[in-house]
Design a protein around this motif. Sequence first.
Motif, PDB file in Angstrom:
ATOM      1  N   ASP A 230       0.845  -1.178   0.051  1.00 49.83           N
ATOM      2  CA  ASP A 230      -0.103  -0.076   0.057  1.00 49.83           C
ATOM      3  C   ASP A 230       0.811   1.226   0.048  1.00 49.83           C
ATOM      4  N   ALA A 231       0.266   2.248  -0.390  1.00 51.18           N
ATOM      5  CA  ALA A 231       1.152   3.476  -0.837  1.00 51.18           C
ATOM      6  C   ALA A 231       1.755   4.048   0.641  1.00 51.18           C
ATOM      7  N   ALA A 232       1.316   3.911   1.558  1.00 48.10           N
ATOM      8  CA  ALA A 232       1.971   4.413   2.777  1.00 48.10           C
ATOM      9  C   ALA A 232       3.093   3.538   3.009  1.00 48.10           C
ATOM     10  N   GLN A 233       3.179   2.331   3.195  1.00 45.29           N
ATOM     11  CA  GLN A 233       4.098   1.238   3.517  1.00 45.29           C
ATOM     12  C   GLN A 233       5.301   1.583   2.521  1.00 45.29           C
ATOM     13  N   GLU A 234       4.997   1.642   1.197  1.00 48.62           N
ATOM     14  CA  GLU A 234       5.792   1.936   0.061  1.00 48.62           C
ATOM     15  C   GLU A 234       6.648   3.119   0.353  1.00 48.62           C
ATOM     16  N   SER A 235       5.860   4.358   0.785  1.00 51.18           N
ATOM     17  CA  SER A 235       6.734   5.444   0.886  1.00 51.18           C
ATOM     18  C   SER A 235       7.511   5.476   1.973  1.00 51.18           C
ATOM     19  N   ASP A 236       7.241   4.806   3.195  1.00 51.76           N
ATOM     20  CA  ASP A 236       7.781   4.541   4.410  1.00 51.76           C
ATOM     21  C   ASP A 236       8.974   3.713   4.070  1.00 51.76           C
ATOM     22  N   LEU A 237       8.963   2.916   3.316  1.00 51.12           N
ATOM     23  CA  LEU A 237      10.230   1.974   2.995  1.00 51.12           C
ATOM     24  C   LEU A 237      11.106   2.554   1.949  1.00 51.12           C
ATOM     25  N   GLN A 238      10.420   3.501   1.192  1.00 52.19           N
ATOM     26  CA  GLN A 238      11.341   4.230   0.259  1.00 52.19           C
ATOM     27  C   GLN A 238      12.334   5.164   1.015  1.00 52.19           C
ATOM     28  N   ALA A 239      11.613   5.672   2.293  1.00 49.98           N
ATOM     29  CA  ALA A 239      12.438   6.954   3.094  1.00 49.98           C
ATOM     30  C   ALA A 239      13.433   6.131   3.517  1.00 49.98           C
ATOM     31  N   LEU A 240      13.131   5.052   4.105  1.00 44.83           N
ATOM     32  CA  LEU A 240      14.121   3.978   4.611  1.00 44.83           C
ATOM     33  C   LEU A 240      15.437   3.732   3.841  1.00 44.83           C
ATOM     34  N   CYS A 241      15.239   3.440   2.684  1.00 41.14           N
ATOM     35  CA  CYS A 241      16.097   2.981   1.641  1.00 41.14           C
ATOM     36  C   CYS A 241      17.094   4.399   1.414  1.00 41.14           C
ATOM     37  N   LEU A 242      16.179   5.362   1.197  1.00 36.53           N
ATOM     38  CA  LEU A 242      17.082   6.777   0.962  1.00 36.53           C
ATOM     39  C   LEU A 242      17.969   7.227   2.061  1.00 36.53           C
ATOM     40  N   LYS A 243      17.525   6.700   3.355  1.00 38.92           N
ATOM     41  CA  LYS A 243      18.315   7.004   4.492  1.00 38.92           C
ATOM     42  C   LYS A 243      19.597   5.942   4.710  1.00 38.92           C
ATOM     43  N   ALA A 244      19.213   4.875   4.224  1.00 37.81           N
ATOM     44  CA  ALA A 244      20.242   3.725   4.242  1.00 37.81           C
ATOM     45  C   ALA A 244      21.556   4.022   2.864  1.00 37.81           C
ATOM     46  N   PHE A 245      21.015   4.582   2.005  1.00 34.25           N
ATOM     47  CA  PHE A 245      21.949   5.075   0.790  1.00 34.25           C
ATOM     48  C   PHE A 245      22.671   5.982   1.289  1.00 34.25           C
ATOM     49  N   ASP A 246      22.021   7.063   1.950  1.00 33.38           N
ATOM     50  CA  ASP A 246      22.754   8.301   2.408  1.00 33.38           C
ATOM     51  C   ASP A 246      23.834   8.014   3.459  1.00 33.38           C
ATOM     52  N   ALA A 247      23.419   6.837   4.477  1.00 32.06           N
ATOM     53  CA  ALA A 247      24.280   6.511   5.448  1.00 32.06           C
ATOM     54  C   ALA A 247      25.547   6.069   5.086  1.00 32.06           C
ATOM     55  N   VAL A 248      25.573   5.337   4.113  1.00 34.04           N
ATOM     56  CA  VAL A 248      26.932   4.660   3.638  1.00 34.04           C
ATOM     57  C   VAL A 248      27.649   5.883   2.575  1.00 34.04           C
ATOM     58  N   GLY A 249      27.056   6.884   2.505  1.00 35.11           N
ATOM     59  CA  GLY A 249      27.803   8.063   1.537  1.00 35.11           C
ATOM     60  C   GLY A 249      27.737   7.827   0.185  1.00 35.11           C
ATOM     61  N   ALA A 250      26.607   7.170  -0.162  1.00 40.21           N
ATOM     62  CA  ALA A 250      26.297   6.807  -1.640  1.00 40.21           C
ATOM     63  C   ALA A 250      25.643   8.135  -2.278  1.00 40.21           C
ATOM     64  N   SER A 251      25.675   8.549  -3.392  1.00 41.42           N
ATOM     65  CA  SER A 251      24.879   9.742  -3.997  1.00 41.42           C
ATOM     66  C   SER A 251      24.782   9.435  -5.399  1.00 41.42           C
ATOM     67  N   GLY A 252      23.791  10.139  -6.086  1.00 42.19           N
ATOM     68  CA  GLY A 252      23.600  10.251  -7.635  1.00 42.19           C
ATOM     69  C   GLY A 252      22.465   9.182  -7.955  1.00 42.19           C
ATOM     70  N   TRP A 253      22.931   8.007  -7.975  1.00 39.99           N
ATOM     71  CA  TRP A 253      22.040   6.833  -8.378  1.00 39.99           C
ATOM     72  C   TRP A 253      22.520   5.725  -7.769  1.00 39.99           C
ATOM     73  N   GLY A 254      21.537   4.640  -7.892  1.00 40.99           N
ATOM     74  CA  GLY A 254      21.800   3.356  -7.261  1.00 40.99           C
ATOM     75  C   GLY A 254      20.639   2.489  -6.967  1.00 40.99           C
ATOM     76  N   ARG A 255      20.754   1.474  -6.118  1.00 41.06           N
ATOM     77  CA  ARG A 255      19.556   0.726  -5.600  1.00 41.06           C
ATOM     78  C   ARG A 255      20.004   0.056  -4.471  1.00 41.06           C
TER      79      ARG A 255
END
Length: 312
Positions: A230-255
Amino acid sequence: MNGNGLSAAYGRVAVLMGGQSAEREVSLKSGRAVLDALLTRGIEAEAVDVDDDVLVRLAAGSYERAYIILHGRGGEDGVIQGALQRIGMPYTGSGVLGSALAMDKYRTKAVWRGVGIPTPESVLIVDEGDLDMAAALGFPLMVKPICEGSSIGMNKVENRTQLHRAWEQARVYDYLVLAERWIVGEEYTTSILQGEALPMIRLETPHLFYDYEAKYSADTTSYHCPCGLDAAQESDLQALCLKAFDAVGASGWGRVDLMLDEQRQPWLIEVNTVPGMTDHSLVPMAARVAGIEFDELVERVLATSLGRDGDE
Ligand SMILES: Nc1ncnc2c1ncn2[C@@H]1O[C@H](COP(=O)(O)OP(=O)(O)O)[C@@H](O)[C@H]1O
Ligand SMILES: [Mg+2]
């Protein structure tokens, strides 16, 4: 801007592909797709198969920027990024730190734990003496080399004997091996482009896990995008993934790869700073659902090289 305008802004682009890692063939495939898309968009670009002389060839080719489409060691781990930085050539995607950290699954998880991002419990196996500690996590376990990709050298194990064998297989690729608690549930991946998460994909395979064959050749793997959450869970998980990406210093694009267990709790698995870019790959699939066609995606990844001043 039209194609010509952009072409002028980017200058001559070297598409770095191939390389010497275990994922060479995958990189060549992605690289060719990227090169075709750039040329279609009127951007001046050339393939550069990466070998020991790459810096000399880059200097001789009067390129203005590099499009990194190398997977695995030497290309996705900060090595080429550092070299490009040294010669003052802007490049796509994550910098040295983000690339190096994301390549190392063990240290990625350590950082995540430090900032409260959920990731399966694990034990680092350096030598045979560590196998008991790994077994103490409880079976099943996933055994993986800490710095490989494409599911290479990975095995699910159910007991001590299998653990020993899997460790021996994994350490062919890396002397550091991770034994990780096996998550039962669903697998997802979140693509990230220019600081935003694209629609998540749910992956389904009849194999034990999303192994090399399920990734590149099996026709039994299914991809669901939209992913069905559902849209709310997807956007929570997307936010978590962005935080996880940022936490390791990744930037630009990725997965960012993750799983949801049977209680619907997320467990983050790993970050890819140079994911596959064939037109069958996951990032292009997510982009398409967001209304971004392959050629445009390729150009938006190229745009992540703009504004790099070489001293990042
Ligand atoms: N802890 C785990 N529990 C269950 N399956 C896992 C776990 N870790 C990895 N996998 C499976 O193995 C695949 C590859 O693992 P991953 O760590 O993403 O390595 P790679 O860099 O090769 O993609 C995942 O896509 C998933 O299917
Ligand atoms: Mg993965």
